[in-house]
Design a protein around this motif. Structure first.
Motif: not given
Length: 251
Positions: A11, A17-18, A26-27, A46, A49-50, A56, A59
């Motif tokens: 990360g 994530w979002q 990441i999304q 997903g 969220r992170t 991660c 996931q």
């Protein structure tokens, strides 16, 4: 047809994530890669969220595809070649058409990793914490987290959840040489919860907070009474568990 994609990532270079307007999530990276590979716009959902900088190990996300143009092995190879080196897709599985990577998850496990000794090979992958902390006392405090409780005291203040109840199945510290690792498993987590829990447990381990005070913090439901958030780069989303019934058996 709906598929669950397993994903892992470092990360460090991402804002969680979002997808976001002014930062790379990441999304967005995954949706762009899938859309280019399959030559059609793809949107993914997903398992959760992170935060920025959190790693991660496992996931999941789901997406709907009319027909896979390749077998699973070929799709994995091609998709991983489209993704940056710090993002990987280890597996793909067919699931029921109403399965949700987010809502069907029954357990999530996080690890927080600390190195007691400065280690260049752990830079960005574990937090260098130089204070002496009593692991046995921290485990006594961690045991007070088990079960279903209101954990608003460990949640970010501005969040859109309907309630703050989480059912914690496991919470324990493990020490091995210079490494210290906290593992926590629950049905759900609140925003910023694990980093706040770790920070507060370290306060217990260093004598700043007593076991009685730790229990009072949980009961207070007041974020101001809990400890500070520890840095994101020591945190890993490590496992997401689903009931077997969501998966489609393929011959």
């Amino acid at each position: 047809m709906r598929y669950f994609f397993e994903i892992a990532y470092n990360g460090k270079n991402y804002a969680g994530w979002q997808s976001q307007a002014n930062a790379t999530g990441i999304q967005t990276v995954v949706e762009d890669a899938l859309s280019k590979l399959l030559r059609t716009p793809i949107r993914i959902v997903g398992s959760g969220r992170t935060d920025t900088g959190v790693h991660c190990e496992q996931q999941f996300f789901h997406c709907d595809l009319e027909k896979l143009p390749f077998d699973y092995a070929t799709l994995l190879q091609k998709l991983n070649s489209f993704l940056p080196r710090d993002v990987a897709i280890p597996s793909i599985r067919r699931v029921k058409d109403d399965a949700s990577a987010r809502y069907d998850a029954v357990e999530r496990t996080y690890h927080y990793r600390i190195t007691r000794k400065k280690n260049p090979f752990k830079e960005g992958l574990a937090w260098h914490y130089f204070k002496t902390a009593d692991v046995q006392t921290m485990n006594s405090a961690a045991a007070l987290l088990l079960g279903e409780h209101d954990f608003e005291c460990f949640s970010k203040v501005k969040t859109d959840v309907n309630h703050f109840l989480c059912d914690i199945k496991k919470a324990a510290w493990r020490e091995e040489g210079d490494l210290l690792e906290f593992t926590i498993t629950a049905n759900r987590f609140l925003r910023g919860m694990v980093r706040a829990v770790v920070g507060t447990l370290l306060d217990v381990g260093t004598g700043k907070t007593s076991l009685k005070e730790f229990q009072a913090i949980i009961q207070s439901r007041d974020r101001k009474k809990a400890g500070a958030n520890v840095p994101p780069y020591g945190l890993y989303l490590s496992k997401v568990k689903y009931p077997p019934s969501v998966f489609v058996k393929e011959s």
